[in-house]
Design a protein around this motif. Structure first.
Motif, short mmCIF file in Angstrom:
data_model
loop_
_atom_site.label_atom_id
_atom_site.label_comp_id
_atom_site.label_asym_id
_atom_site.label_seq_id
_atom_site.Cartn_x
_atom_site.Cartn_y
_atom_site.Cartn_z
N LEU A 262 0.83 -1.20 0.00
CA LEU A 262 0.00 0.00 0.00
C LEU A 262 0.87 1.25 0.00
O LEU A 262 0.61 2.21 -0.75
CB LEU A 262 -0.92 0.00 1.22
CG LEU A 262 -1.84 1.22 1.37
CD1 LEU A 262 -2.88 1.22 0.27
CD2 LEU A 262 -2.49 1.23 2.74
N TYR A 263 1.91 1.25 0.83
CA TYR A 263 2.79 2.43 0.88
C TYR A 263 3.48 2.65 -0.46
O TYR A 263 3.59 3.79 -0.93
CB TYR A 263 3.83 2.28 1.99
CG TYR A 263 4.87 3.37 1.95
CD1 TYR A 263 4.54 4.67 2.29
CD2 TYR A 263 6.18 3.10 1.54
CE1 TYR A 263 5.48 5.69 2.22
CE2 TYR A 263 7.12 4.11 1.47
CZ TYR A 263 6.77 5.40 1.81
OH TYR A 263 7.69 6.41 1.74
N GLU A 264 3.96 1.57 -1.07
CA GLU A 264 4.67 1.71 -2.33
C GLU A 264 3.76 2.24 -3.44
O GLU A 264 4.21 2.97 -4.32
CB GLU A 264 5.28 0.36 -2.75
CG GLU A 264 6.41 -0.11 -1.86
CD GLU A 264 7.61 0.84 -1.92
OE1 GLU A 264 7.86 1.40 -3.00
OE2 GLU A 264 8.26 1.03 -0.89
N ARG A 265 2.49 1.88 -3.38
CA ARG A 265 1.57 2.28 -4.45
C ARG A 265 0.83 3.57 -4.12
O ARG A 265 0.64 4.43 -4.99
CB ARG A 265 0.55 1.17 -4.72
CG ARG A 265 1.15 -0.13 -5.20
CD ARG A 265 1.69 -0.02 -6.59
NE ARG A 265 0.62 0.15 -7.56
CZ ARG A 265 0.80 0.32 -8.87
NH1 ARG A 265 2.01 0.37 -9.35
NH2 ARG A 265 -0.22 0.46 -9.68
N ARG A 266 0.37 3.70 -2.86
CA ARG A 266 -0.45 4.86 -2.50
C ARG A 266 -0.08 5.33 -1.09
O ARG A 266 -0.95 5.43 -0.21
CB ARG A 266 -1.94 4.48 -2.57
CG ARG A 266 -2.43 4.20 -3.97
CD ARG A 266 -3.95 4.01 -4.01
NE ARG A 266 -4.35 2.79 -3.32
CZ ARG A 266 -4.35 1.60 -3.90
NH1 ARG A 266 -3.97 1.46 -5.15
NH2 ARG A 266 -4.74 0.54 -3.23
N GLY A 268 1.07 8.30 -0.25
CA GLY A 268 1.04 9.75 -0.09
C GLY A 268 0.26 10.21 1.12
O GLY A 268 0.68 11.13 1.83
N ALA A 269 -0.89 9.58 1.40
CA ALA A 269 -1.72 10.01 2.52
C ALA A 269 -1.00 9.80 3.85
O ALA A 269 -1.15 10.60 4.79
CB ALA A 269 -3.04 9.25 2.50
#
Length: 412
Positions: A262-266, A268-269
């Motif tokens: 999740l961190y690698e793809r999204r 930003g949040a």
């Protein structure tokens, strides 16, 4: 006003784990005599992966969950046994050697007959001399020969033969054959997908074992005194592997893997959440020292290396613990710093204290990872003396961890 240590947790952590980590940090720093505020960004519950039991069950292959459901020829049993042998080729011989020596303490051989351990060693020496290509599974005779030579030097071979009491014992020779094949396969491993077919085809492994066993004189016995225990071990391992895959995905493993993806793809949040927290603490006139554990350390290395129109984030010091950031840089997988390009001004962020434990297989050294950086990064080793994976979460219970940070804390 007191400085603030801002804790960024790693992958798979949710509220309970975050709360426990914060409590350990407060206790440890108080004991080390460092008077600071402890705060954190608990991003996991809100932005991390939320595991759904039904969704996991939908994508998992069917697995056996009870040992008594596994038959003697079941692929789960075979896979489990070979998984153990490819970690420890001496596993079966280790089990065999636990049996009291056959024929009493002295294990006396008949007049003119070699004791079992000498007879078995002699047979292996003869096997080394006569084994030739081609062999099943694309395994080279030289690899099998080296594995047999290695086995003859193992004390466990002699103790296992003494336990059997007969160099022609069927169970013993099967264990010897599998030990040789396992060692040869371990030594044949290279890049993923390369190597002999016996690494990838179970039938080829078994065929190679039978060729090796068949090269010895006629075996004796029904093959039950050792195989019964080995089969029980393999059944238990197969049950564990199947259940562990499902249960692990349902608990810590899926959030762990999922959070990374999740961190690698999204991610930003999550970074915005951290950035806002740093800004809020700084607005109170406090200095901020950031401590990132595991994925939290990767996030901070990424965040602090990003260019910002408003200028650098108000962070006084970076601390990473059990971090994979240096290895990701070598993989050219960090967000901003690229392996074969000149590092942007001000990167990697410094001062940077990187804490690792050689028993933590997810921790890496940083000081030598970045070309041209000669100072400002301090690698420090914590010796937890516990094994992985526990070592990855043991830092916050080590007095040396807190002593190092207290001694390295930025001067006013």
């Amino acid at each position: 006003m007191a400085d603030t240590l801002l804790f960024i947790h790693g992958t798979g952590v949710r509220q309970e784990g975050y709360d426990q980590s914060i409590a350990l940090l407060r206790k440890g720093f108080a004991k080390a005599g460092l008077a600071i505020d402890i705060d954190g960004v608990c991003w996991g519950p809100k932005l991390g992966v939320d595991v759904d039991a039904t969704a996991v069950e939908q994508v998992l292959p069917p697995t056996l969950t009870k040992a008594d459901e596994i038959g003697p020829e079941d692929i789960g049993l075979r896979a489990a046994l070979w998984a153990e042998l490819l970690r420890d080729p001496l596993l079966e011989l280790r089990m065999a050697s636990m049996r009291p020596p056959a024929g009493g303490k002295q294990n006396a051989a008949l007049p003119g007959v070699d004791p079992a351990d000498i007879a078995l060693t002699n047979r292996l020496v003869e096997f080394e001399r006569t084994v030739n290509d081609p062999l099943p599974g694309e395994v080279k005779a030289e690899a099998v020969r080296r594995a047999a030579q290695w086995l003859t030097k193992q004390p466990l071979l002699k103790s296992a033969a003494a336990a059997a009491g007969d160099a022609s014992d069927a169970d013993l020779l099967q264990a010897v054959g599998r030990a040789i094949v396992a060692k040869a396969l371990i030594d044949s491993r290279g890049e993923m997908g390369t190597g002999p077919s016996a690494l990838y085809v179970a039938d080829d492994r078994e065929a190679l074992v039978e060729v090796i066993v068949g090269s010895f004189p006629q075996t004796k016995g029904l093959g039950s005194w050792l195989w019964g225990g080995v089969k029980a071990l393999a059944e238990g391992a197969a049950t564990y592997y199947g259940r562990d895959r499902r249960d692990g995905l349902m608990s810590g493993v899926s959030p762990g893997i999922g959070d990374i993806l999740l961190y690698e793809r999204r991610g930003g949040a999550i970074l915005v959440m951290i950035e806002e927290k740093i800004a809020a603490i700084s607005a109170q006139g406090k200095r901020v020292v950031v401590l990132g554990h595991s994925l939290g350390g990767i996030m901070m290395v990424d965040l602090l290396s990003r260019p910002r129109q408003a200028g650098p984030l108000p962070v006084t010091m970076l601390i990473t613990v059990g971090s994979q950031a240096p290895m990701l840089f070598k993989f050219d997988a960090l967000g901003t710093m690229r392996l074969k390009e000149a590092l942007p001004p001000g990167t990697p962020y410094r001062p940077w204290l990187n804490i690792y434990d050689r028993n933590d297989f997810l921790s890496f050294c940083a000081a030598r990872a970045f070309p041209g950086v000669v100072d400002g990064i301090d690698d420090f080793e914590v010796e937890s003396n516990v094994s992985f994976p526990e070592a990855h979460s043991a830092y916050f219970r080590q007095p040396s961890f807190f002593a190092k940070i207290a001694g390295s804390w930025p001067k006013p």
